[in-house]
Design an enzyme around this catalytic site. Structure first.
Site, short mmCIF file in Angstrom:
data_model
loop_
_atom_site.label_atom_id
_atom_site.label_comp_id
_atom_site.label_asym_id
_atom_site.label_seq_id
_atom_site.Cartn_x
_atom_site.Cartn_y
_atom_site.Cartn_z
N SER A 143 42.98 33.29 37.25
CA SER A 143 43.57 32.21 38.03
C SER A 143 43.16 32.29 39.62
CB SER A 143 45.11 32.51 38.21
OG SER A 143 45.48 33.64 38.71
N LYS B 104 43.78 34.41 48.33
CA LYS B 104 44.36 33.52 47.53
C LYS B 104 45.72 33.05 48.06
CE LYS B 104 45.45 33.73 42.61
NZ LYS B 104 45.75 34.95 41.36
N SER C 175 43.22 38.22 36.27
CA SER C 175 43.02 37.06 37.29
C SER C 175 41.69 37.37 38.45
CB SER C 175 44.11 36.45 37.87
OG SER C 175 44.49 35.60 36.86
N1 GLN Z 1 45.01 34.38 32.67
C1 GLN Z 1 46.36 35.45 32.36
C2 GLN Z 1 47.47 34.65 32.42
O1 GLN Z 1 47.22 33.03 32.42
C3 GLN Z 1 46.02 36.31 33.65
C4 GLN Z 1 46.54 35.53 34.77
C5 GLN Z 1 46.51 36.48 35.95
O2 GLN Z 1 46.10 37.36 35.78
N2 GLN Z 1 47.36 36.08 37.07
O3 GLN Z 1 48.55 35.00 32.39
#
Ligand code: GLN
Length: 483
Positions: free
Chosen positions: A154, A79, A178
């Site tokens: 994400s 990532k 994420s």
């Molecule tokens: N979707 C969650 C957020 O927007 C989690 C994001 C993540 O785990 N990096 O914060």
């Protein structure tokens, strides 16, 4: 033999027995990326030279009859929130569009030391903020099961890469879901270890008390192999726990039937009926396998989303203060004075969601509101963690849906941040509590297209062995009939 659909453990056998070379594996993946990634768009940057150099090193070891490291020849994706020395690492943000880090993240260093070949860097929501990968400053990634839909987020690029055969395994980051949520939406396995299980050194910080680096794979075994490679103490991250790293993959074979599986009733309200149906069948399957299914309650679940979005944005507003146009990253060319430089840089460098979170986080930390929001959220976080501790007195693991919905259409939720935040309703609780969680495939929805559903399994702090064993037993049972 289809080289792009192998698992890491199959690759290990094939490479050891000289049935395929590491270079062939890397080249097969680079070819497939060239054909397929035009549609999926999982990668932001490729580093073929780095992958091939690493593959050749493995092939020389094989030729010399030397022992091979555990992930020899395994093509991997990383990532873009995780830094790689000499390879552009953008966090999917204009702010870091041309940033070339001078060092590797610990997890990347360990992955390569174990023989994995890093093919490239994957797309994600900007600074890991989002649930669909649509917040990338560059382009959205598409779900390989239906190109009209999001891969989740994400870490959507990493999940899509593994699901589409563009990498065998991948690294992602999980702050509120994420890794687990995109794994569910893409039909693969994704895991977040206990907070501190894997070093965060080289993971660009979003919300430091919640951030984790973790693995994606097509099987529980691959995820176990990756986790044991990257986990463990790291002098460069004081929160990386000094707790021994067990042989996770080796422990998978042990019999685990008879364990108690808790099912929290709070996690089944407002669920998409198809997802609910599959999870129900998954739980029945666990019962058939000899697990004891126990209804439980996690009473503070309702507060999780608001608590998470207060704490995560507060930490983000502080962490992202470093992107000021002075030290590194993007700098606005036009400015009148220092303040104007900060303002223009941050206005142009950050996307809408990142700005929204910085504003929200600054607000909840401001004097006058700190006690009402931030401090209160910290107290509720403790209650949510206590819910889990109490539940784990009666059960060994907890099973829930990973996401309340299957993969949604691109664009469907972008204009409604609250709807997007609700995609994490079942994942943020474990993040707040610091306990480990995994998402494993749990059938597909009916109709057309049939979309993957993921089941989340949670365990006590540092009880990753249990978690992986249950996930493995579930996976091995081979699913259930979908009517
Ligand atoms: N979707 C969650 C957020 O927007 C989690 C994001 C993540 O785990 N990096 O914060």
């Amino acid at each position: 033999m289809e080289l792009t659909s192998l698992t890491a453990s199959q690759i290990r056998d094939l490479v050891t027995h000289k049935q395929v070379s590491a270079e062939e594996l890397v080249r097969a993946h680079l070819d497939r990326i060239e054909q397929k990634d035009k549609e999926v768009r999982a990668y932001l940057t490729l580093c073929p030279d780095r992958a091939l150099a690493q593959a050749k090193k493995t092939d020389r070891l094989i030729a010399a009859g030397e022992p091979l490291p555990p992930l020899a020849g395994v093509p991997a994706a990383v990532k873009d929130e995780i830094v790689t020395r000499g390879v552009r690492s953008t966090c999917s943000s204009r702010m870091l569009e041309n940033y070339i880090p001078p060092y590797d993240a610990t997890a990347v260093e360990r992955l390569e030391a174990a023989g994995a070949c890093v093919l490239g860097k994957t797309n994600c929501d900007e600074f890991a903020m989002g649930s669909s990968t649509e917040n990338s400053a560059f382009f959205p990634t598409r779900n390989p099961h239906d190109l009209e839909r999001v891969p989740g987020g994400s870490s959507g690029g990493s999940a899509a890469a593994v699901a589409a055969g563009l990498a065998t395994v991948a690294l992602g980051s999980d702050t509120g879901g994420s890794i687990r949520q995109p794994a569910a939406l893409c039909g693969i396995v994704g895991m977040m270890g206990t907070y501190g299980r894997v070093s965060r050194f080289g993971l660009v910080a979003f919300a430091s008390s919640l951030d984790h680096v973790g693995p994606f794979g097509r099987t529980v075994r691959d995820v176990a192999l990756l986790l044991e490679t990257i986990a463990g103490r790291d002098p460069r991250d004081s929160t990386a726990a000094d707790v021994p790293v067990p042989d996770y993959a080796g422990a998978l074979g042990e019999t685990v039937s008879g364990l108690r599986v808790g099912v929290p009733n709070e996690y089944f309200a407002g669920l998409n009926p198809q997802v609910g149906d599959n999870i129900q069948k998954g739980i029945e399957l666990l019962a058939k396998l000899g697990f004891k299914v126990v209804p439980i309650s996690l009473p503070h679940t309702d507060y999780a989303i608001s608590t998470y979005y207060i704490i995560a944005t507060a930490e983000a507003s502080s962490n992202l203060a470093r992107f000021d146009g002075v030290r590194y990253g993007f700098r606005s060319r036009e400015y009148t004075d220092l303040r104007d430089l900060y303002e223009k840089t941050r206005d142009r460098g950050f996307g809408a969601e990142v700005k929204r979170r910085i504003m929200l986080g600054t607000y909840v930390l401001s004097s006058g509101y700190y006690d009402a929001y931030y401090l209160k959220a910290q107290k509720v976080r403790a209650l949510i963690a206590r819910d889990f501790l109490e539940a784990f007195e009666d059960v060994d693991v907890i099973v829930t849906p990973t996401s309340p919905i299957p993969a949604f259409k691109l664009g469907e939720r972008v204009d409604d941040p609250l709807q997007m935040y609700l995609a994490d309703i079942y994942t943020v609780t474990a993040s707040l509590a610091g306990i480990p969680g995994i998402s494993v495939p749990c059938g597909k929805t009916k109709g057309d297209p049939r979309l993957p559903v993921g089941m989340q399994i949670l365990a006590k702090h540092f009880d990753e062995v249990r978690l992986l064993q249950v996930a493995h037993a579930f996976e091995k049972a081979g699913g259930f009939e979908v009517a």
